[in-house]
Scaffold this active site. Structure first.
Site, PDB file in Angstrom:
ATOM      1  CB  ALA A 172     -35.156  40.591 -31.560  1.00 26.98           C
ATOM      2  CG  PHE A 173     -34.512  37.380 -34.705  1.00 27.42           C
ATOM      3  CD1 PHE A 173     -34.358  37.767 -36.023  1.00 27.42           C
ATOM      4  CD2 PHE A 173     -33.888  37.811 -33.667  1.00 27.42           C
ATOM      5  CE1 PHE A 173     -33.345  38.623 -36.430  1.00 27.42           C
ATOM      6  CE2 PHE A 173     -32.518  38.604 -34.207  1.00 27.42           C
ATOM      7  CZ  PHE A 173     -32.302  39.018 -35.474  1.00 27.42           C
ATOM      8  NE  ARG A 174     -43.690  36.019 -35.374  1.00 30.16           N
ATOM      9  CZ  ARG A 174     -44.709  37.029 -35.339  1.00 30.16           C
ATOM     10  NH1 ARG A 174     -44.531  38.430 -35.588  1.00 30.16           N
ATOM     11  NH2 ARG A 174     -46.082  36.826 -34.745  1.00 30.16           N
ATOM     12  CG  LEU A 175     -36.904  34.135 -30.496  1.00 35.54           C
ATOM     13  CD1 LEU A 175     -35.491  34.146 -30.386  1.00 35.54           C
ATOM     14  CD2 LEU A 175     -37.441  32.923 -30.645  1.00 35.54           C
TER      15      LEU A 175
END
Length: 197
Positions: A172-175
């Site tokens: 999620a959120f490019r993490l």
């Protein structure tokens, strides 16, 4: 987090098995990057035909562009991207030809049309017309009407022996989660580290 295993092949096999169940088209498809004589990289899709502790195998025409690249500069990179699982695996390392026996066995397992196509196609070279290709297919089919189709001498396999394998999982959120396995030579033990997204 990606569960770390002592052998990255165990993790690859588990992810690959999941991809075989979920990918809508072909879980064996991978991007293969090679380097040309002037140092320019080139990438294309090929199909994985086997993997084990000795490496990752694919087959091609040795007179094709990728074949010439690999014979002149025997190093490559692979990328599996399984969109349905939101995962990818990168591999880098030296490349060596498969044995003639391995190539014969795989070629013998292909359908007859693909065997004829391997003879008929001057892969990566200019094609004057579709008719010219179809004519060559008909000519080679006529030559091999009876019996087994032998493997062309210019058609064989390569095995990438990874020195780096990176597992990537979407977050999620490019993490994203990234787990890298690395070794200095194909016979050395693996070391691992997690990477920032």
């Amino acid at each position: 987090m990606i569960p770390e295993k002592s052998d990255p092949l165990e993790l690859f096999a588990a992810w690959y098995a999941e991809a075989e169940k979920s990918e809508p088209n072909d879980p064996t498809a991978l991007s293969l990057a090679t380097v040309g004589p002037d140092g320019t990289p080139a990438v294309r899709m090929v199909l994985l035909k086997g993997f084990d502790a000795s490496g990752f195998v694919f087959y091609t025409n040795h007179e094709s562009r990728k074949g010439e690249h690999l014979l002149a500069h025997p190093k490559a990179a692979m990328l599996f991207h399984w969109k349905s699982l939101r995962r990818q695996i990168r591999l880098e390392g030296p490349v060596a030809p498969t044995t003639a026996e391995e190539a014969d066995a795989y070629f013998g397992s292909r359908d007859r049309g693909s065997q004829i196509g391997a003879w008929a196609s001057d892969q990566s070279r200019p094609l004057e017309s579709r008719f010219a290709l179809e004519k060559r297919v008909a000519e080679y089919a006529a030559r091999h009407v009876i019996g087994k189709v032998p493997r062309p001498p210019h058609w064989s396999g390569f095995r990438l022996k990874p020195l780096l394998i990176e597992f990537w999982q979407d977050g999620a959120f490019r993490l994203h989660d990234r787990l890298e396995y690395r070794r200095p030579s194909p016979d050395a033990p693996w070391t691992t580290r997690t990477l920032y997204p």
